[in-house]
Each structure stands twice: as C-alpha cells, then as structure tokens.
Design a protein around this motif. Structure first.
Motif, short mmCIF file in Angstrom:
data_model
loop_
_atom_site.label_atom_id
_atom_site.label_comp_id
_atom_site.label_asym_id
_atom_site.label_seq_id
_atom_site.Cartn_x
_atom_site.Cartn_y
_atom_site.Cartn_z
N TRP A 185 -50.75 -41.83 59.30
CA TRP A 185 -50.93 -41.34 60.65
C TRP A 185 -51.43 -39.90 60.67
O TRP A 185 -52.33 -39.54 61.44
CB TRP A 185 -49.61 -41.45 61.43
N ALA A 186 -50.85 -39.05 59.81
CA ALA A 186 -51.23 -37.64 59.78
C ALA A 186 -52.69 -37.47 59.41
O ALA A 186 -53.42 -36.69 60.05
CB ALA A 186 -50.33 -36.89 58.78
N ARG A 187 -53.15 -38.19 58.40
CA ARG A 187 -54.54 -38.05 57.97
C ARG A 187 -55.50 -38.57 59.05
O ARG A 187 -56.55 -37.96 59.30
CB ARG A 187 -54.77 -38.77 56.64
N GLU A 188 -55.17 -39.67 59.70
CA GLU A 188 -56.02 -40.19 60.77
C GLU A 188 -56.08 -39.22 61.94
O GLU A 188 -57.16 -38.98 62.52
CB GLU A 188 -55.51 -41.55 61.23
N SER A 189 -54.93 -38.67 62.31
CA SER A 189 -54.88 -37.74 63.44
C SER A 189 -55.68 -36.47 63.14
O SER A 189 -56.42 -35.97 64.00
CB SER A 189 -53.43 -37.37 63.76
N LEU A 192 -54.52 -40.38 70.50
CA LEU A 192 -53.80 -41.00 69.40
C LEU A 192 -52.31 -40.89 69.70
O LEU A 192 -51.87 -40.02 70.44
CB LEU A 192 -54.11 -40.27 68.09
N PRO A 193 -51.52 -41.77 69.14
CA PRO A 193 -50.08 -41.62 69.30
C PRO A 193 -49.60 -40.37 68.57
O PRO A 193 -50.32 -39.84 67.73
CB PRO A 193 -49.54 -42.91 68.65
N PRO A 194 -48.41 -39.89 68.88
CA PRO A 194 -47.35 -40.51 69.68
C PRO A 194 -47.51 -40.29 71.19
O PRO A 194 -47.57 -39.16 71.66
CB PRO A 194 -46.08 -39.84 69.17
N GLY A 195 -47.54 -41.40 71.94
CA GLY A 195 -47.76 -41.32 73.36
C GLY A 195 -46.62 -40.67 74.12
O GLY A 195 -46.84 -40.10 75.19
N ARG A 196 -45.40 -40.71 73.60
CA ARG A 196 -44.25 -40.18 74.32
C ARG A 196 -44.23 -38.64 74.31
O ARG A 196 -43.47 -38.04 75.07
CB ARG A 196 -42.95 -40.72 73.72
N PHE A 197 -45.08 -38.00 73.51
CA PHE A 197 -45.10 -36.54 73.48
C PHE A 197 -45.46 -35.97 74.85
O PHE A 197 -44.99 -34.89 75.21
CB PHE A 197 -46.09 -36.04 72.42
N LEU A 198 -46.32 -36.67 75.59
CA LEU A 198 -46.73 -36.19 76.91
C LEU A 198 -45.82 -36.69 78.02
O LEU A 198 -45.94 -36.24 79.16
CB LEU A 198 -48.18 -36.60 77.19
N VAL A 207 -51.67 -33.83 54.20
CA VAL A 207 -51.04 -34.46 53.05
C VAL A 207 -51.87 -35.65 52.60
O VAL A 207 -52.59 -36.25 53.41
CB VAL A 207 -49.60 -34.93 53.38
N PRO A 208 -51.81 -36.03 51.34
CA PRO A 208 -52.54 -37.22 50.89
C PRO A 208 -51.96 -38.50 51.48
O PRO A 208 -50.74 -38.61 51.65
CB PRO A 208 -52.36 -37.18 49.37
N ALA A 209 -52.82 -39.44 51.79
CA ALA A 209 -52.38 -40.68 52.44
C ALA A 209 -51.43 -41.49 51.56
O ALA A 209 -50.61 -42.24 52.06
CB ALA A 209 -53.59 -41.53 52.82
N ASP A 210 -51.55 -41.34 50.24
CA ASP A 210 -50.70 -42.11 49.33
C ASP A 210 -49.74 -41.20 48.55
O ASP A 210 -49.24 -41.58 47.50
CB ASP A 210 -51.56 -42.91 48.35
N GLY A 211 -49.49 -40.00 49.10
CA GLY A 211 -48.62 -39.06 48.40
C GLY A 211 -47.14 -39.31 48.68
O GLY A 211 -46.77 -40.19 49.45
N ARG A 212 -46.29 -38.53 48.03
CA ARG A 212 -44.84 -38.64 48.20
C ARG A 212 -44.28 -37.25 48.50
O ARG A 212 -44.53 -36.31 47.76
CB ARG A 212 -44.21 -39.21 46.93
N ALA A 213 -43.48 -37.14 49.54
CA ALA A 213 -42.95 -35.85 49.96
C ALA A 213 -41.82 -35.39 49.05
O ALA A 213 -40.88 -36.16 48.78
CB ALA A 213 -42.44 -35.95 51.40
N PRO A 214 -41.86 -34.15 48.56
CA PRO A 214 -40.75 -33.62 47.77
C PRO A 214 -39.50 -33.48 48.64
O PRO A 214 -39.58 -33.18 49.83
CB PRO A 214 -41.27 -32.24 47.33
#
Length: 282
Positions: free
Chosen positions: A152-156, A214-220, A238-245
């Motif tokens: 979602w982050a990369r698309e947004s 784009l979502p999240p729609g509830r933000f507005l 962040v990378p689409a296939d990464g892992r958060a520390p």
C-alpha cells in the motif's frame, strides 16, 4: 496459506448469509446499498426515491410503479439496532420546505421500506427493501484486505509523485524526506506524517481537482476514531517485499495499518458490505 482466523471469518460470513437467506425465503427482503464519493448525491437520491415510492410519484421508467402494480409503500421500523436510521424526514424537510441541500453522508445509515405489489398473475406480494447508505470512501478500503502495508505504501507514494498530485503532496513529501523508516519509532513524527498525509488526501478531494482517492478512506471521515492510533499512520519509503526491523518507525506504521484493517475495514465488510444484495454507485 489461509490462516485459521480467515477460516473462522469465512465461516461467520457463511452462517450470516444462510440466516439472512432463511429469513428472506418466507419474507422477501432485499438489502440495497447506495454509495458514491463525497458530494455524489447519495442523500438526495435516496430521499427522492423513497419520497416517490411513498407518495406515488412519477417514475415512467420504473415499470412496476408506472403500470400500477405497486399498491402502496410505507416506512417500517429500523431493522438493525446498531445502525443509525437514515434521516428521511429531515432530508425531505430540508429539500422541500427549507429549499436547501441536506447534510452529506458521513457515516452508515439504513432505512426499511415495505412495498406491497401485484405479480404478473395478480397475486399480491410484499417486498421489504432495506436501503443502506454509506460513504463511498469506505468502499475504497476493501482492497486493503489483500495488501500488506509495504504494498500500500509504495502504491500510494508512486501515485502521489505523479502529476497533478505531486504539487499537492509537497508538504508531506518534505516531511517524509526527514524520516528514516528503519529508525526508532517516533510518535510525534508519526502524528505529523498522518496529519500531512490527510491534508494531501483532502486537497485531492477539493473541488478544483476532484480526484479519486486512495485508501484509507476513513482518514477524511474519522468519526469517533479521530486521533486514535488506528488512524495515525502514513506511507513510508520502504521496499514492497521488505521486512520491518523490530521497534522501528516502519514497524510502528505497519502495525497501525493492520489495526486499521482489523478495526475499520473488516467489520465494515463483514457486518455491512457482505450482506448487500444489490449495490448502486453514484
């Protein structure tokens, strides 16, 4: 691989659908969803539809009414105790007596209409129509159920960096450039990111641009969730296939994104959207 929680959720949806079907077998009921993005005209459309059916208005394209097969239509008590009633009377008063547009849809509401009609062979029947009104912005959230935070982050971000959106996202992008996704979690930075990201979404919705969101729609349309952690996150680079520390800002954002799906999106899908029989999108 399908998780146990997903299996349980599917079983709950199936049981609910079977119960609804059993009830409508003896008392035909149709749940009609009406939605559209802000200012699409949902409230006026629903009010005019109900008003026309109750008062026998002119609807030449609606064959059942124009041919006289509908004997009468009337409002019945609200069926779902946990859903606000659609304020039909207030909206009619605003349109007819006060000559102004009624308030916009900011939450889900419902109204039950009972229609007595004759079938083709003259047999009298009764149809119960439950009209469900909800913001179209909520509909945009459903694809999130199948997306990770990273996707979602990369698309947004990709969309926000293309014209004409990029100049609207300037303040948010400037703040984003100061953040390290793998750095320690930071509540003030997260709050500021969510605020600037929401401002960007609001600017996209402005009449001058009127761009779909784009979502999240509830933000507005946060309602009683305003300021909650479930509505306090934003995209990071962040990378689409990464892992958060562990303990990172990235992990914090991802955790809140998943909470948003659990608290906002899944209940809406389970309790409302999955139960609709028909859908009108304006």
């Amino acid at each position: 691989m399908v998780s146990f929680s997903e299996i349980v959720e599917e079983a709950r949806l199936s049981a609910r659908a079977l119960l609804d079907y059993g009830e409508s077998f003896f008392n035909p009921t149709i749940r009609l969803g009406v939605t559209g993005l802000s200012r699409a005209g949902k409230t006026v459309f629903i009010t005019a539809l109900i008003h026309g059916l109750i008062r026998g208005g002119r609807m030449p394209v609606f064959e059942a009414l124009s041919s006289g097969r509908i004997a009468r239509a009337f409002l019945a008590p609200q069926p779902d105790d946990g859903v606000p009633r659609f304020a039909y009377e207030s909206h009619v008063r605003a349109l007819v007596a006060e000559r102004r547009w009624p308030s916009s849809t900011v939450d889900i509401s419902e109204l039950r209409l009972v229609i007595e009609f004759q079938r083709g062979k003259g047999a009298e029947r009764t149809l119960t129509l439950d009209i469900v009104d909800y913001p179209g912005e909520w509909l945009l959230d459903l694809p999130l159920l199948n997306k990770s935070y990273e996707q979602w982050a990369r698309e947004s971000l990709a969309l926000s960096r293309s014209e004409p959106r990029s100049h609207l996202a300037g303040a948010w992008h400037a703040h984003l450039a100061t953040l390290s996704a793998e750095g320690r979690e930071d509540e003030p930075a997260t709050l500021e990111s969510a605020r600037l990201f929401t401002d960007y979404l609001r600017a996209c919705r402005d009449d001058r641009f009127a761009m779909s969101l784009l979502p999240p729609g509830r933000f507005l349309m946060p309602g009683n969730l305003a300021g909650s952690p479930a509505l306090t996150f934003a995209p990071l680079d962040v990378p689409a296939d990464g892992r958060a520390p562990d303990g990172s800002l990235w992990a914090m954002m991802a955790r809140r994104y998943e909470s948003y799906k659990d608290i906002v999106v899944r209940p809406f899908f389970r309790d409302h959207f999955a139960r609709l029989d028909r859908q009108i999108v304006l």
